[in-house]
Design a protein around this motif. Structure first.
Motif, PDB file in Angstrom:
ATOM      1  N   LYS A 114      62.850 101.712  47.716  1.00  0.00           N
ATOM      2  CA  LYS A 114      63.195 100.981  48.938  1.00  0.00           C
ATOM      3  C   LYS A 114      62.115  99.960  49.293  1.00  0.00           C
ATOM      4  O   LYS A 114      62.415  98.831  49.660  1.00  0.00           O
ATOM      5  N   ASP A 115      60.862 100.388  49.223  1.00  0.00           N
ATOM      6  CA  ASP A 115      59.739  99.499  49.540  1.00  0.00           C
ATOM      7  C   ASP A 115      58.568  99.865  48.634  1.00  0.00           C
ATOM      8  O   ASP A 115      57.749 100.724  48.973  1.00  0.00           O
ATOM      9  N   PRO A 116      58.458  99.205  47.471  1.00  0.00           N
ATOM     10  CA  PRO A 116      57.425  99.557  46.495  1.00  0.00           C
ATOM     11  C   PRO A 116      55.993  99.380  46.996  1.00  0.00           C
ATOM     12  O   PRO A 116      55.087 100.007  46.483  1.00  0.00           O
ATOM     13  N   LYS A 117      55.779  98.551  47.995  1.00  0.00           N
ATOM     14  CA  LYS A 117      54.410  98.312  48.462  1.00  0.00           C
ATOM     15  C   LYS A 117      54.002  99.226  49.610  1.00  0.00           C
ATOM     16  O   LYS A 117      52.914  99.117  50.148  1.00  0.00           O
ATOM     17  N   GLN A 118      54.869 100.135  49.968  1.00  0.00           N
ATOM     18  CA  GLN A 118      54.603 101.081  51.039  1.00  0.00           C
ATOM     19  C   GLN A 118      53.501 102.064  50.611  1.00  0.00           C
ATOM     20  O   GLN A 118      53.491 102.521  49.473  1.00  0.00           O
ATOM     21  N   PRO A 119      52.565 102.422  51.508  1.00  0.00           N
ATOM     22  CA  PRO A 119      51.509 103.378  51.137  1.00  0.00           C
ATOM     23  C   PRO A 119      52.080 104.751  50.798  1.00  0.00           C
ATOM     24  O   PRO A 119      53.104 105.168  51.341  1.00  0.00           O
ATOM     25  N   MET A 120      51.380 105.442  49.920  1.00  0.00           N
ATOM     26  CA  MET A 120      51.830 106.751  49.476  1.00  0.00           C
ATOM     27  C   MET A 120      51.920 107.725  50.651  1.00  0.00           C
ATOM     28  O   MET A 120      52.837 108.540  50.720  1.00  0.00           O
ATOM     29  N   SER A 121      50.993 107.646  51.589  1.00  0.00           N
ATOM     30  CA  SER A 121      51.002 108.577  52.721  1.00  0.00           C
ATOM     31  C   SER A 121      52.275 108.427  53.555  1.00  0.00           C
ATOM     32  O   SER A 121      52.835 109.421  54.037  1.00  0.00           O
ATOM     33  N   VAL A 122      52.758 107.207  53.707  1.00  0.00           N
ATOM     34  CA  VAL A 122      53.986 106.968  54.474  1.00  0.00           C
ATOM     35  C   VAL A 122      55.186 107.543  53.726  1.00  0.00           C
ATOM     36  O   VAL A 122      56.057 108.187  54.321  1.00  0.00           O
ATOM     37  N   ILE A 123      55.226 107.341  52.430  1.00  0.00           N
ATOM     38  CA  ILE A 123      56.330 107.866  51.614  1.00  0.00           C
ATOM     39  C   ILE A 123      56.310 109.395  51.649  1.00  0.00           C
ATOM     40  O   ILE A 123      57.352 110.036  51.790  1.00  0.00           O
ATOM     41  N   ARG A 124      55.118 109.993  51.540  1.00  0.00           N
ATOM     42  CA  ARG A 124      55.013 111.455  51.567  1.00  0.00           C
ATOM     43  C   ARG A 124      55.561 112.024  52.869  1.00  0.00           C
ATOM     44  O   ARG A 124      56.212 113.064  52.879  1.00  0.00           O
ATOM     45  N   ARG A 125      55.314 111.355  53.990  1.00  0.00           N
ATOM     46  CA  ARG A 125      55.806 111.840  55.283  1.00  0.00           C
ATOM     47  C   ARG A 125      57.317 111.677  55.419  1.00  0.00           C
ATOM     48  O   ARG A 125      57.967 112.421  56.142  1.00  0.00           O
ATOM     49  N   SER A 126      57.889 110.694  54.718  1.00  0.00           N
ATOM     50  CA  SER A 126      59.323 110.453  54.850  1.00  0.00           C
ATOM     51  C   SER A 126      60.172 111.384  53.983  1.00  0.00           C
ATOM     52  O   SER A 126      61.369 111.502  54.185  1.00  0.00           O
ATOM     53  N   VAL A 127      59.553 112.063  53.031  1.00  0.00           N
ATOM     54  CA  VAL A 127      60.277 112.973  52.138  1.00  0.00           C
ATOM     55  C   VAL A 127      60.472 114.310  52.843  1.00  0.00           C
ATOM     56  O   VAL A 127      59.600 114.770  53.581  1.00  0.00           O
ATOM     57  N   THR A 128      61.637 114.931  52.632  1.00  0.00           N
ATOM     58  CA  THR A 128      61.975 116.163  53.361  1.00  0.00           C
ATOM     59  C   THR A 128      61.095 117.351  52.980  1.00  0.00           C
ATOM     60  O   THR A 128      60.744 118.146  53.836  1.00  0.00           O
ATOM     61  N   PRO A 132      57.657 118.983  52.187  1.00  0.00           N
ATOM     62  CA  PRO A 132      56.244 118.639  52.324  1.00  0.00           C
ATOM     63  C   PRO A 132      55.503 118.883  51.004  1.00  0.00           C
ATOM     64  O   PRO A 132      55.688 119.925  50.366  1.00  0.00           O
ATOM     65  N   THR A 133      54.710 117.898  50.584  1.00  0.00           N
ATOM     66  CA  THR A 133      53.981 118.011  49.324  1.00  0.00           C
ATOM     67  C   THR A 133      52.549 117.551  49.508  1.00  0.00           C
ATOM     68  O   THR A 133      52.252 116.740  50.376  1.00  0.00           O
ATOM     69  N   SER A 134      51.678 118.072  48.664  1.00  0.00           N
ATOM     70  CA  SER A 134      50.298 117.613  48.675  1.00  0.00           C
ATOM     71  C   SER A 134      50.225 116.273  47.943  1.00  0.00           C
ATOM     72  O   SER A 134      51.129 115.900  47.195  1.00  0.00           O
ATOM     73  N   ALA A 135      49.111 115.578  48.138  1.00  0.00           N
ATOM     74  CA  ALA A 135      48.925 114.285  47.477  1.00  0.00           C
ATOM     75  C   ALA A 135      48.918 114.462  45.963  1.00  0.00           C
ATOM     76  O   ALA A 135      49.470 113.638  45.228  1.00  0.00           O
ATOM     77  N   ASN A 136      48.309 115.540  45.487  1.00  0.00           N
ATOM     78  CA  ASN A 136      48.248 115.773  44.035  1.00  0.00           C
ATOM     79  C   ASN A 136      49.637 116.027  43.453  1.00  0.00           C
ATOM     80  O   ASN A 136      49.972 115.513  42.384  1.00  0.00           O
ATOM     81  N   THR A 137      50.441 116.823  44.121  1.00  0.00           N
ATOM     82  CA  THR A 137      51.803 117.084  43.645  1.00  0.00           C
ATOM     83  C   THR A 137      52.598 115.788  43.622  1.00  0.00           C
ATOM     84  O   THR A 137      53.329 115.506  42.672  1.00  0.00           O
ATOM     85  N   PHE A 138      52.435 114.995  44.659  1.00  0.00           N
ATOM     86  CA  PHE A 138      53.131 113.715  44.756  1.00  0.00           C
ATOM     87  C   PHE A 138      52.732 112.799  43.596  1.00  0.00           C
ATOM     88  O   PHE A 138      53.578 112.217  42.922  1.00  0.00           O
ATOM     89  N   ARG A 139      51.424 112.693  43.344  1.00  0.00           N
ATOM     90  CA  ARG A 139      50.942 111.860  42.221  1.00  0.00           C
ATOM     91  C   ARG A 139      51.462 112.379  40.878  1.00  0.00           C
ATOM     92  O   ARG A 139      51.799 111.601  39.999  1.00  0.00           O
TER      93      ARG A 139
END
Length: 89
Positions: free
Chosen positions: A51-65, A67-74
């Motif tokens: 949807k928005d490739p330039k969006q920060p990872m922290s914002v995307i992590r909060r929008s996902v249903t 909850p995941t850690s930064a490492n899991t997300f990466r």
């Protein structure tokens, strides 16, 4: 049997022993901790990124249903060939 199938005698004995114990040739379910995210969660992450490739990872992590850690997300991103969050297009 081992020579005909071109496998070691140990392999044959293991398979036969397993069959005698379980009456099945199917392998046992793998042990270990199950994954935190399933395929559906991973698709949701990828959809949010598209949807928005330039969006920060922290914002995307909060929008996902889920909850995941930064490492899991990466780890999910890397498994789909995304190695940088600076600009994805």
């Amino acid at each position: 049997i081992a020579k005909k199938l071109n496998v070691s005698p140990y392999t044959v004995s293991r398979v036969l022993k397993h069959y005698k114990e379980t009456d099945s040739y199917e392998s046992v379910k793998n042990s270990g901790r199950p994954k935190k995210l399933d395929a559906r969660d991973e698709r949701e992450i990828l959809r949010e990124i598209s949807k928005d490739p330039k969006q920060p990872m922290s914002v995307i992590r909060r929008s996902v249903t889920t909850p995941t850690s930064a490492n899991t997300f990466r780890r999910v991103l890397r498994s789909h060939g995304i190695y940088s969050r600076k600009s994805i297009e």
